[in-house]
Motif scaffolding. Sequence first.
Motif, PDB file in Angstrom:
ATOM      1  N   GLY A  54       0.888  -1.159   0.054  1.00 40.06           N
ATOM      2  CA  GLY A  54      -0.070  -0.051   0.133  1.00 40.06           C
ATOM      3  C   GLY A  54       0.990   1.284  -0.117  1.00 40.06           C
ATOM      4  N   ALA A  55       2.055   1.099  -0.098  1.00 41.61           N
ATOM      5  CA  ALA A  55       3.052   2.249  -0.025  1.00 41.61           C
ATOM      6  C   ALA A  55       3.081   3.047  -1.347  1.00 41.61           C
ATOM      7  CB  ALA A  55       4.672   1.758   0.220  1.00 41.61           C
ATOM      8  N   PHE A  56       2.954   4.380  -1.433  1.00 43.82           N
ATOM      9  CA  PHE A  56       3.227   5.013  -2.477  1.00 43.82           C
ATOM     10  C   PHE A  56       4.511   5.117  -3.255  1.00 43.82           C
ATOM     11  CE2 PHE A  56      -0.476   7.069  -0.116  1.00 43.82           C
ATOM     12  CZ  PHE A  56      -1.497   6.964  -1.111  1.00 43.82           C
ATOM     13  N   LEU A  57       4.663   4.954  -4.701  1.00 44.69           N
ATOM     14  CA  LEU A  57       5.929   4.621  -5.250  1.00 44.69           C
ATOM     15  C   LEU A  57       5.941   5.745  -6.179  1.00 44.69           C
ATOM     16  CD1 LEU A  57       6.128   0.832  -5.312  1.00 44.69           C
ATOM     17  CD2 LEU A  57       7.091   2.328  -3.923  1.00 44.69           C
ATOM     18  N   CYS A  58       6.995   6.043  -6.463  1.00 49.64           N
ATOM     19  CA  CYS A  58       7.205   6.954  -7.783  1.00 49.64           C
ATOM     20  C   CYS A  58       7.372   5.907  -8.977  1.00 49.64           C
ATOM     21  CB  CYS A  58       8.377   8.133  -7.699  1.00 49.64           C
ATOM     22  SG  CYS A  58       8.176   9.010  -9.194  1.00 49.64           S
ATOM     23  N   HIS A  59       6.669   5.883 -10.041  1.00 57.24           N
ATOM     24  CA  HIS A  59       6.709   4.998 -11.324  1.00 57.24           C
ATOM     25  C   HIS A  59       7.895   5.654 -12.073  1.00 57.24           C
ATOM     26  CE1 HIS A  59       6.025   2.111 -14.194  1.00 57.24           C
ATOM     27  NE2 HIS A  59       5.700   3.078 -14.954  1.00 57.24           N
ATOM     28  N   TYR A  60       7.795   6.673 -12.029  1.00 59.61           N
ATOM     29  CA  TYR A  60       8.766   7.457 -13.055  1.00 59.61           C
ATOM     30  C   TYR A  60       8.959   9.055 -12.923  1.00 59.61           C
ATOM     31  CZ  TYR A  60      11.013   9.276 -17.293  1.00 59.61           C
ATOM     32  OH  TYR A  60      11.920   9.844 -18.217  1.00 59.61           O
ATOM     33  N   ALA A  61      10.279   9.269 -12.628  1.00 53.70           N
ATOM     34  CA  ALA A  61      10.873  10.436 -12.060  1.00 53.70           C
ATOM     35  C   ALA A  61      12.033  10.967 -12.971  1.00 53.70           C
ATOM     36  CB  ALA A  61      11.427  10.495 -10.627  1.00 53.70           C
TER      37      ALA A  61
END
Length: 181
Positions: A72-79
Amino acid sequence: MSCLAALLSFALVLASGTPPAHASAKQLRAACLLLGASGFPGIPDAGPETNLSFNACEAGRCFEHVTDPDTGAFLCHYARNAFVAVGCPATAKRAHALVSRLIRHAGYQPVGKINVDAAAIHASAKSALLVMALGSETVELILDAASDDNPHPTWSGVKHDAIQAARNFDQAWRDIHRRIC
């Protein structure tokens, strides 16, 4: 900042020729000034510049967030991230030699489109590392694509964006040149 981005920023400091203990407040301010003057090609609406604990500054933006289905953690898919560090070799000859060594031994290519004494770039599908010398100062710029859940993010046109960023901050560098080191 991703683990890879942290490693790239550490490599940037090593390449700058200025150990973190010897980095100055002038170098840190110059790095952030130049990063801001770059215009952040390829990173629209980049976040505010962040001073790093050495002679560098970074900014970036996450373009796509995802939620990890397991935690359920928020991840950055593209930065995309940009790092700038300012180095102070003892002489102009040493600054130029840093760029020359990277061309001869590290696979960098010379860049003639920037109004500095010497410039070289190394680019891949996800990052560009640009090193420049002007007098006895060096500036290292890293543009990097990152992802928390994709091991191979790419940045189309990263080499062009790095050269454009350097051309954008060329005048700002000339304005503060000789007052950094």
